[in-house]
Design an enzyme around this catalytic site. Structure first.
Site, mmCIF file in Angstrom:
data_model
loop_
_atom_site.group_PDB
_atom_site.id
_atom_site.type_symbol
_atom_site.label_atom_id
_atom_site.label_comp_id
_atom_site.label_asym_id
_atom_site.label_seq_id
_atom_site.Cartn_x
_atom_site.Cartn_y
_atom_site.Cartn_z
ATOM 1 N N GLU A 31 0.884 -1.175 0.000
ATOM 2 C CA GLU A 31 0.000 0.000 0.000
ATOM 3 C C GLU A 31 0.910 1.210 0.000
ATOM 4 O O GLU A 31 1.518 1.524 1.026
ATOM 5 C CB GLU A 31 -0.876 0.016 1.255
ATOM 6 C CG GLU A 31 -1.832 -1.153 1.399
ATOM 7 C CD GLU A 31 -3.023 -1.052 0.473
ATOM 8 O OE1 GLU A 31 -3.178 -0.018 -0.205
ATOM 9 O OE2 GLU A 31 -3.791 -2.022 0.417
ATOM 10 N N CYS A 86 -2.254 9.752 2.457
ATOM 11 C CA CYS A 86 -1.917 9.042 1.216
ATOM 12 C C CYS A 86 -2.985 9.280 0.155
ATOM 13 O O CYS A 86 -2.674 9.386 -1.023
ATOM 14 C CB CYS A 86 -1.733 7.554 1.479
ATOM 15 S SG CYS A 86 -3.164 6.772 2.213
HETATM 16 P P1 NAD Z 1 8.425 4.777 4.552
HETATM 17 O O1 NAD Z 1 8.365 3.940 3.355
HETATM 18 O O2 NAD Z 1 9.630 5.601 4.794
HETATM 19 O O3 NAD Z 1 8.251 3.881 5.866
HETATM 20 C C1 NAD Z 1 7.157 3.009 6.068
HETATM 21 C C2 NAD Z 1 7.535 1.926 7.057
HETATM 22 O O4 NAD Z 1 8.553 1.115 6.468
HETATM 23 C C3 NAD Z 1 8.117 2.436 8.379
HETATM 24 O O5 NAD Z 1 7.652 1.622 9.419
HETATM 25 C C4 NAD Z 1 9.603 2.266 8.181
HETATM 26 O O6 NAD Z 1 10.327 2.090 9.383
HETATM 27 C C5 NAD Z 1 9.658 1.000 7.346
HETATM 28 N N1 NAD Z 1 10.863 0.874 6.534
HETATM 29 C C6 NAD Z 1 11.649 1.855 6.038
HETATM 30 N N2 NAD Z 1 12.650 1.319 5.299
HETATM 31 C C7 NAD Z 1 12.489 -0.022 5.342
HETATM 32 C C8 NAD Z 1 13.182 -1.109 4.762
HETATM 33 N N3 NAD Z 1 14.268 -0.909 4.002
HETATM 34 N N4 NAD Z 1 12.730 -2.359 4.986
HETATM 35 C C9 NAD Z 1 11.622 -2.557 5.727
HETATM 36 N N5 NAD Z 1 10.924 -1.576 6.311
HETATM 37 C C10 NAD Z 1 11.341 -0.312 6.119
HETATM 38 O O7 NAD Z 1 7.124 5.682 4.527
HETATM 39 P P2 NAD Z 1 6.707 6.842 5.537
HETATM 40 O O8 NAD Z 1 7.465 8.082 5.245
HETATM 41 O O9 NAD Z 1 6.697 6.335 6.929
HETATM 42 O O10 NAD Z 1 5.183 7.042 5.121
HETATM 43 C C11 NAD Z 1 4.723 7.900 4.137
HETATM 44 C C12 NAD Z 1 4.280 7.149 2.903
HETATM 45 O O11 NAD Z 1 3.287 6.178 3.209
HETATM 46 C C13 NAD Z 1 3.644 8.063 1.874
HETATM 47 O O12 NAD Z 1 4.110 7.730 0.600
HETATM 48 C C14 NAD Z 1 2.168 7.738 1.996
HETATM 49 O O13 NAD Z 1 1.415 8.046 0.854
HETATM 50 C C15 NAD Z 1 2.218 6.279 2.267
HETATM 51 N N6 NAD Z 1 0.965 5.789 2.858
HETATM 52 C C16 NAD Z 1 0.197 4.941 2.104
HETATM 53 C C17 NAD Z 1 -0.998 4.474 2.622
HETATM 54 C C18 NAD Z 1 -1.855 3.534 1.829
HETATM 55 O O14 NAD Z 1 -2.733 2.926 2.414
HETATM 56 N N7 NAD Z 1 -1.657 3.360 0.533
HETATM 57 C C19 NAD Z 1 -1.401 4.850 3.905
HETATM 58 C C20 NAD Z 1 -0.614 5.724 4.624
HETATM 59 C C21 NAD Z 1 0.581 6.202 4.090
#
Ligand code: NAD
Length: 507
Positions: free
Chosen positions: A234, A268
């Site tokens: 997602e 998002c």
């Molecule tokens: P991010 O991708 O930086 O982090 C998301 C999660 O992944 C965090 O828990 C982080 O610690 C973990 N993570 C980071 N690097 C990782 C790796 N290499 N391996 C495994 N896990 C890892 O995203 P963010 O900045 O926390 O969130 C913002 C993004 O999330 C935006 O793009 C937003 O649109 C999206 N989002 C999408 C939805 C949806 O339902 N489609 C909902 C909410 C937010």
């Protein structure tokens, strides 16, 4: 250790451990044992426990909302709405899991008339849930509730920015279950940054439900690939809204203002682009500007929205605004000075920004901004709006405002997004029976609804031979006569000549 900080004040709220490979593997092993017990509870056992959890969240809503407010900066009322939405999903998942997933008989077909055929949706075992910080209750619950209702245990890694809210969710589930005398760790918490997420993706869980950026989704998929662990992704969005010339402009402007600016645009499925029929463009822009100019970010009860939860995001916003202005864009609202990065010590609050005349190839139109900004662009027709909206890589949500229902539905169908709301924004997230997810850079797989329940199961096909087959096919004892009979049957059933109907061309 991991420090969680109030983005409005910089105050450290709590510290949490950074879990490494060993701790994550141990959590998954414990969850795996608990999964057997949880699956054994059956539909009604799980249902009553999930309903007890939902009721616990409602009763302690004030406390959880306060924590979310402190950890993300979002207004208290927004936090409460988020909890209510999460509760609606827990309720739906708990009440519908049996109907959607229970074993069912399917028709065997003529060729297998001697078989009784059953389809079941079995739990996967342990699901790893990795989520971001912007909706620290609604987003994880969208995976957790559906995975639990389908009979799985869950190991949950909240964002490193919101571990306290994640911890609260897990403890609340434990407290709700304790009333039943249960102590099995069906929902386990692991905390930490990217490294903890990597460890979870490599831990051998039966599926990873990931929410976050598309860039991180790629890393999670790479980590999960070694063990062929399936991934649900997602990811982000660049949601567009179309305003038709027959639309209710006040309603559209109100929805655009909220869709773009609420939670400082850190949604998002927030509206980041608006395409407006050129005949009503100026009237719409005026209405939108009027609404947005009155919005004030802050930490108090009257503030429209809070600070940027991730201070670095202000730099992305500044970059997109600068790019838009450099390419002929115009500021209709906001002064373009989006201020401080983390080191500048400037305010974490960004005032609303409306941009007009931004070319379609500017990063303000093509990339996720995740801030209180919106571009507003005139279009000649609904078809042109759809073409602009579909041009980017993202495809999460979208919105159409139009009075003509049939035209609105046609536009909704042709938008290359997982979800569209007509005459509202984000309406689809409030309907628990509807699947939530995107296409392209916005990811794949679905949470919510029946599809969200099935996402956390494996379909199991069972046939039971009720009588000897009329034609003995699956045996070395098969005779030439058996073969002749099956070929005759296949010819009768499937050998008919199909031709285009007269006057209908080659359809
Ligand atoms: P991010 O991708 O930086 O982090 C998301 C999660 O992944 C965090 O828990 C982080 O610690 C973990 N993570 C980071 N690097 C990782 C790796 N290499 N391996 C495994 N896990 C890892 O995203 P963010 O900045 O926390 O969130 C913002 C993004 O999330 C935006 O793009 C937003 O649109 C999206 N989002 C999408 C939805 C949806 O339902 N489609 C909902 C909410 C937010």
């Amino acid at each position: 250790m991991l420090e969680t900080v109030n983005p409005a004040t910089g105050e450290v709220l709590a510290t949490f451990p950074v879990h490494g490979r060993a701790e994550v593997d141990a959590a998954v092993a414990e969850a795996r044992e608990a999964a057997t017990w949880w699956a054994g509870l059956g539909w009604s056992g799980r249902r009553v426990r999930l309903l007890a959890w939902k009721s616990h969240l409602v009763r302690y809503m004030g406390r959880l909302a306060q924590l979310m407010h402190e950890e993300t900066g979002k207004p208290l009322d927004d936090a409460k709405l988020e909890i209510i939405l999460a509760v609606v999903h827990i309720d739906w998942a708990a009440r519908h899991a049996r109907r959607v997933l229970r074993p069912r008989r399917v028709r065997s077909g003529l060729a297998a008339v001697n078989q009784a055929a059953t389809l079941e949706y079995q739990p996967l075992g342990v699901v790893g849930v990795i989520v971001p910080w912007n909706y620290p209750v609604f987003t994880p619950v969208g995976s957790i509730a559906y995975a639990l209702a389908a009979g799985n245990a869950v190991v949950f890694k909240p964002s490193e920015l919101t571990p306290a809210t994640g911890d609260w969710i897990v403890r609340s589930f434990g407290e709700a279950l304790a009333v039943f005398g249960d102590a099995a760790p069906v929902l386990r918490l692991v905390t930490g940054p990217a490294t903890t997420g990597q460890a979870l993706a490599r831990s051998g869980v039966d599926k990873v439900a990931f929410t976050g950026t598309a860039a991180t989704a790629r890393k999670v998929m790479a980590a999960a690939a070694d063990s062929l662990t399936p991934v649900l992704a997602e990811c982000g969005g660049k949601d567009a809204m179309f305003v038709s010339e027959d639309a209710n402009l006040d309603a559209a402007a109100d929805a655009a203002a909220w869709g773009a600016m609420s939670h400082a645009g850190q949604t998002c499925v927030g509206i980041e682009r608006v395409y407006v029929a050129e005949t009503v463009y100026h009237s719409f822009l005026e209405r939108l500007t009027q609404r947005v100019s009155g919005l004030r970010p802050g930490d108090d009860r009257q503030a429209a929205y809070g600070p940027m939860t991730r201070p670095e995001q202000a730099e992305v916003v500044a970059k997109h605004v600068a790019d838009a202005l450099a390419h002929g864009g115009r500021l209709v609202e906001g002064d373009g000075d989006v201020g401080g990065g983390p080191d500048g010590g400037a305010s974490p609050y960004l005032r609303p920004i409306i941009l007009a005349d931004v070319p379609e190839n500017s990063s303000a139109v093509t990339e996720e901004t995740f801030g209180p900004t919106v571009t507003v662009t005139p279009v000649a027709s609904m078809a042109q709006a759809v073409s602009h909206a579909n041009a980017g890589g993202y495809g999460l949500g979208s919105a159409v405002f139009a009075r003509d229902r049939s035209a609105a539905m046609t536009a909704a169908r042709s938008l290359r997004t997982g979800m569209t709301s007509v005459n509202s924004v984000i309406g689809f997230a409030v309907v628990p029976a509807l699947p939530f997810g995107g296409v392209g850079e916005s990811g794949f797989g679905r949470i919510h609804g029946a599809d969200g329940l099935r996402e956390f199961t494996r379909p199991k096909a069972i046939t039971r031979q009720r009588m000897r087959p009329p034609i003995n096919l699956l045996s070395f004892a098969r005779t030439d006569r058996d073969m002749r009979r099956i070929v005759t049957l296949a010819t009768l059933l499937h050998g008919r000549l199909y031709r285009p109907k007269k006057g209908r061309g080659a359809q």
